[in-house]
Design a protein around this motif. Structure first.
Motif, mmCIF file in Angstrom:
data_model
loop_
_atom_site.group_PDB
_atom_site.id
_atom_site.type_symbol
_atom_site.label_atom_id
_atom_site.label_comp_id
_atom_site.label_asym_id
_atom_site.label_seq_id
_atom_site.Cartn_x
_atom_site.Cartn_y
_atom_site.Cartn_z
ATOM 1 N N ALA A 185 -10.523 -21.552 -44.944
ATOM 2 C CA ALA A 185 -9.317 -20.791 -45.282
ATOM 3 C C ALA A 185 -9.436 -20.185 -46.679
ATOM 4 C CB ALA A 185 -8.079 -21.681 -45.181
ATOM 5 N N ALA A 245 -12.098 -17.356 -46.537
ATOM 6 C CA ALA A 245 -11.570 -16.187 -45.824
ATOM 7 C C ALA A 245 -10.601 -15.418 -46.720
ATOM 8 C CB ALA A 245 -10.890 -16.615 -44.531
ATOM 9 N N HIS A 246 -9.786 -16.136 -47.460
ATOM 10 C CA HIS A 246 -8.857 -15.481 -48.387
ATOM 11 C C HIS A 246 -9.628 -14.737 -49.487
ATOM 12 C CE1 HIS A 246 -5.208 -14.770 -50.656
ATOM 13 N NE2 HIS A 246 -5.827 -15.238 -51.741
ATOM 14 N N GLN A 285 -11.073 -11.772 -48.004
ATOM 15 C CA GLN A 285 -10.028 -11.013 -47.326
ATOM 16 C C GLN A 285 -10.456 -10.642 -45.908
ATOM 17 O OE1 GLN A 285 -8.312 -7.929 -49.804
ATOM 18 N NE2 GLN A 285 -8.462 -9.211 -51.614
ATOM 19 N N ILE A 286 -10.923 -11.669 -45.188
ATOM 20 C CA ILE A 286 -11.326 -11.508 -43.797
ATOM 21 C C ILE A 286 -10.729 -12.659 -42.983
ATOM 22 C CG2 ILE A 286 -13.490 -10.310 -44.345
ATOM 23 C CD1 ILE A 286 -14.972 -12.972 -43.924
ATOM 24 N N GLN A 287 -10.900 -12.601 -41.678
ATOM 25 C CA GLN A 287 -10.470 -13.686 -40.806
ATOM 26 C C GLN A 287 -11.514 -14.807 -40.859
ATOM 27 O OE1 GLN A 287 -7.445 -13.627 -39.176
ATOM 28 N NE2 GLN A 287 -7.197 -11.751 -40.374
ATOM 29 N N GLU A 288 -11.077 -16.042 -40.665
ATOM 30 C CA GLU A 288 -11.996 -17.184 -40.717
ATOM 31 C C GLU A 288 -13.154 -17.021 -39.741
ATOM 32 O OE1 GLU A 288 -10.302 -21.136 -40.667
ATOM 33 O OE2 GLU A 288 -8.622 -20.475 -41.914
ATOM 34 N N GLY A 289 -12.917 -16.414 -38.600
ATOM 35 C CA GLY A 289 -13.964 -16.225 -37.604
ATOM 36 C C GLY A 289 -15.076 -15.295 -38.065
ATOM 37 N N GLU A 290 -14.821 -14.515 -39.121
ATOM 38 C CA GLU A 290 -15.820 -13.577 -39.644
ATOM 39 C C GLU A 290 -16.682 -14.179 -40.753
ATOM 40 O OE1 GLU A 290 -14.060 -9.572 -40.434
ATOM 41 O OE2 GLU A 290 -12.221 -10.522 -39.697
#
Length: 186
Positions: free
Chosen positions: A118, A121-122, A125-130
């Motif tokens: 988390a 990802a923050h 600035q992407i989704q966790e899956g990326e």
């Protein structure tokens, strides 16, 4: 003497030496620095580009963040620096070769955040899956990922060179992972 006092004393010594040698930089509007590169590196105190490369004042811009990674915030900073150059009438690389250097390093603290997707990802600035595509745990792959990202930014001049390096904190040596090449080929 506390830490700040020690730093301030060192600054006085530095300023005295620079003034005596006549090497203090002139004020920005009159300055014509010999900037040939922007180095994007990590905030890790073991990895100071000025020391690693022997950079003198006016030779390079250095932007540092956690991991030395290309993030939306860093891209915004590059845009602001470009605009400052336009306003001052000084465009980086306007008088010759200009180089963007992405500098990652071994034993980077960001690798220890693999268990906190988390937060990472923050940061990116992407989704966790990326996150897997960011190669957070492998500096050689990560530097290649970041150089590839810079190549996709249409506002960066295509004639600029970009490369990716990894500094080994154990040996002090820099390895070329992505050799210098124009951001875009004509």
């Amino acid at each position: 003497m506390n830490n700040l006092d020690s730093l301030l004393k060192r600054n006085k010594d530095f300023a005295a030496q620079q003034t005596a040698a006549g090497t203090l930089m002139p004020s920005l509007p009159q300055a014509t620095p010999n900037i040939k590169a922007t180095i994007i590196g990590c905030v890790d105190m073991r990895v100071d580009p000025a020391h690693i490369f022997g950079i003198q004042p006016g030779e390079a811009l250095v932007i540092r963040n956690v991991g030395g990674r290309i993030t939306p915030g860093l891209l915004e900073e590059l845009g602001l620096l470009g605009r400052i150059g336009q306003v001052m009438g000084k465009i980086a690389g306007g008088g010759g070769e200009f180089h963007l250097v992405v500098l990652h390093h071994t034993d980077c603290g960001i690798t220890r955040l693999e268990g906190d997707p988390a937060m990472l990802a923050h940061f990116f600035q992407i989704q966790e899956g990326e996150l897997k595509a960011k190669a957070v745990t492998d500096p050689r792959v990560a530097v290649a990922v970041d150089v590839a990202l810079l190549r996709t930014i249409p506002t960066l001049p295509g004639r600029w060179l970009v490369s990716g390096l990894v500094y080994d904190v154990a040996t002090g040596l820099v390895e070329i992972v992505v050799p210098p090449a124009p951001i875009r080929t004509a």
